[in-house]
Design an enzyme around this catalytic site. Structure first.
Site, PDB file in Angstrom:
ATOM      1  N   THR A 154       1.181  -1.009   0.044  1.00 34.67           N
ATOM      2  CA  THR A 154       0.247   0.216   0.263  1.00 34.67           C
ATOM      3  C   THR A 154       1.063   1.405  -0.084  1.00 34.67           C
ATOM      4  OG1 THR A 154      -1.703  -0.791   1.320  1.00 34.67           O
ATOM      5  CG2 THR A 154      -1.388   1.528   1.458  1.00 34.67           C
ATOM      6  N   ILE A 183     -12.891  -5.053   2.237  1.00 38.31           N
ATOM      7  CA  ILE A 183     -12.975  -3.593   2.256  1.00 38.31           C
ATOM      8  C   ILE A 183     -11.499  -3.580   2.451  1.00 38.31           C
ATOM      9  CG2 ILE A 183     -13.420  -1.787   3.122  1.00 38.31           C
ATOM     10  CD1 ILE A 183     -16.049  -2.698   2.042  1.00 38.31           C
ATOM     11  N   SER A 184     -10.544  -2.954   2.528  1.00 40.56           N
ATOM     12  CA  SER A 184      -9.136  -2.870   2.923  1.00 40.56           C
ATOM     13  C   SER A 184      -9.494  -1.425   3.781  1.00 40.56           C
ATOM     14  CB  SER A 184      -8.864  -2.199   1.723  1.00 40.56           C
ATOM     15  OG  SER A 184      -7.533  -1.627   2.418  1.00 40.56           O
ATOM     16  N   THR A 203      -0.455   1.209   6.336  1.00 40.14           N
ATOM     17  CA  THR A 203       0.116   0.118   5.505  1.00 40.14           C
ATOM     18  C   THR A 203       0.247  -1.079   6.542  1.00 40.14           C
ATOM     19  OG1 THR A 203       0.880  -0.960   3.905  1.00 40.14           O
ATOM     20  CG2 THR A 203       2.653   0.291   5.434  1.00 40.14           C
TER      21      THR A 203
END
Ligand code: ASP
Length: 280
Positions: A154, A183-184, A203
Site C-alpha cells: 500500500t 474492504i481494505s 499500511t
C-alpha cells in the site's frame, strides 16, 4: 514544510536486494519531487500528487502493479483527508482506473464522498477518468502460482505545507487473493486520518488496522496532548495485544515527523528540504 511517504512493507525473505534498492531510490525521488511540488501547492494537493506518483510506479501495490484478488480481478481503494476541513473522501474496490487517488480527490466536492464498487467506477468514468488496466504481468504470474508476494505494498503520503496545514492520502490494491467484496482499511479512518493537529497513513493487514483504529487513534491522542512519539507508541502497544501487522507514518502540526511498524520493515522516505530519511 515536511513530507513523509510509505510504500508498504519489505520482506527480506521474499524480496531481493535489487527490489529493496529500487524502492529506496524510487521513494527518495518521489519524496523529493513531492516536496518540490509542496513549495507552491497545499498539503492537500501534494498528498494526492505524491500518492499518484506511487500508484504509477509498479514497484508498489497500488494503482499500476496492484495485487489480484482471488477471482482474478484487481479492486483498488484510496482515500484522502484534508486536516483543515477534516473531510475525507474515498473509493473502495474500484476497478480499471489508473489513479484511484484522483477519483477519491474528485469526490471531495460531493455530499456523498465515499463510493464503492460499480458506483465508484461509474462516477470515475462520468468525471473524465478513462478505463485503464493496472495489471502487470508479474502480479498475474504470482496470482497464477497462487503465491503471495509477502511484501505488502500500500502507498501513502502525509504533508505539512507552508501555511501549517496537514493532509493525508492512502491507496492500495489490497492484500492479494482476498474474497471479492473484502474492504481494505485504506479508505477508512483507521488507515487514513487527519485533522489540524496530526495526519497519519497506515499500511499492513487491513483487518488489524481497522480492529486497532490505528490512524484515528494516533491523531486523537496527539489532539488530546500526547507527543506524536507517545501517541504512536501507545497505539502500537495496543496493536501488539492483537498481534497486529501494521506500519504508520505521521506528521504533527509542529512539523514532527514520525513512523513506526509492528513487523519490520515498512518502506518509507521523508524529506524536509535538507535531509532525507529512507528505510534501510
Ligand atoms: N492495508 C492494505 C489492506 O489490507 C494492504 C497493505 O497495506 O498492503 O488492504
Amino acid at each position: 514544510m515536511k513530507i513523509i511517504i510509505h510504500g508498504g512493507f519489505f520482506s527480506e525473505s521474499n524480496q531481493s536486494h535489487e527490489v529493496k534498492v529500487a524502492k529506496q531510490d524510487s521513494l527518495k525521488a518521489i519524496a523529493k519531487k513531492s516536496y518540490d511540488f509542496l513549495q507552491n501547492n497545499s498539503a492537500f494537493d501534494t498528498v494526492a500528487y505524491a500518492v499518484s506518483l506511487l500508484e504509477d510506479d509498479d514497484l508498489y501495490n497500488a494503482g499500476i502493479g496492484s495485487q489480484i484478488q482471488s477471482d482474478g480481478i484487481i479492486r483498488m481503494s484510496a482515500a484522502i483527508m484534508d486536516g483543515e476541513t477534516q473531510k475525507m473522501s474515498g473509493v473502495i474496490n474500484i476497478q480499471n482506473v489508473k489513479n484511484p487517488i484522483f477519483v477519491a480527490k474528485e469526490l471531495m466536492k460531493e455530499d456523498d464522498r465515499v463510493l464503492g464498487g460499480n458506483g465508484a467506477k461509474k462516477y470515475a468514468n462520468e468525471n473524465g477518468f478513462g478505463d485503464f488496466s493496472t495489471e502487470i504481468p508479474q502480479r498475474r504470474k504470482e496470482y497464477e502460482e497462487k503465491l503471495k508476494t509477502g511484501g505488502k505494498g500500500t502507498v501513502g503520503a502525509v504533508a505539512l505545507d507552508k501555511h501549517g496545514k496537514l493532509a493525508v492520502a492512502t491507496s492500495t490494491g489490497g492484500k492479494g487473493f482476498e474474497i471479492p467484496g473484502r474492504i481494505s482499511d485504506s479508505a477508512t479512518v483507521a488507515g487514513n486520518y487527519a485533522n489540524q493537529f496530526c495526519a497519519v497513513s497506515c499500511t499492513g493487514v487491513g483487518e488489524d488496522i481497522v480492529s486497532n483504529a490505528t490512524s484515528a487513534k494516533i491523531v486523537t491522542r496527539v489532539t488530546d496532548g500526547l507527543t506524536i512519539e507517545n501517541a504512536f507508541d501507545r497505539t502500537f502497544e495496543e496493536l501488539k495485544e492483537i498481534d497486529g501487522f501494521a506500519g504508520a507514518i505521521g506528521i504533527d502540526s509542529e512539523g514532527n515527523v514520525f513512523h513506526q511498524d509492528s513487523y519490520p520493515t515498512m518502506v518509507f522516505a521523508s524529506f524536509d528540504g535538507v535531509d532525507f530519511e529512507v528505510f534501510g
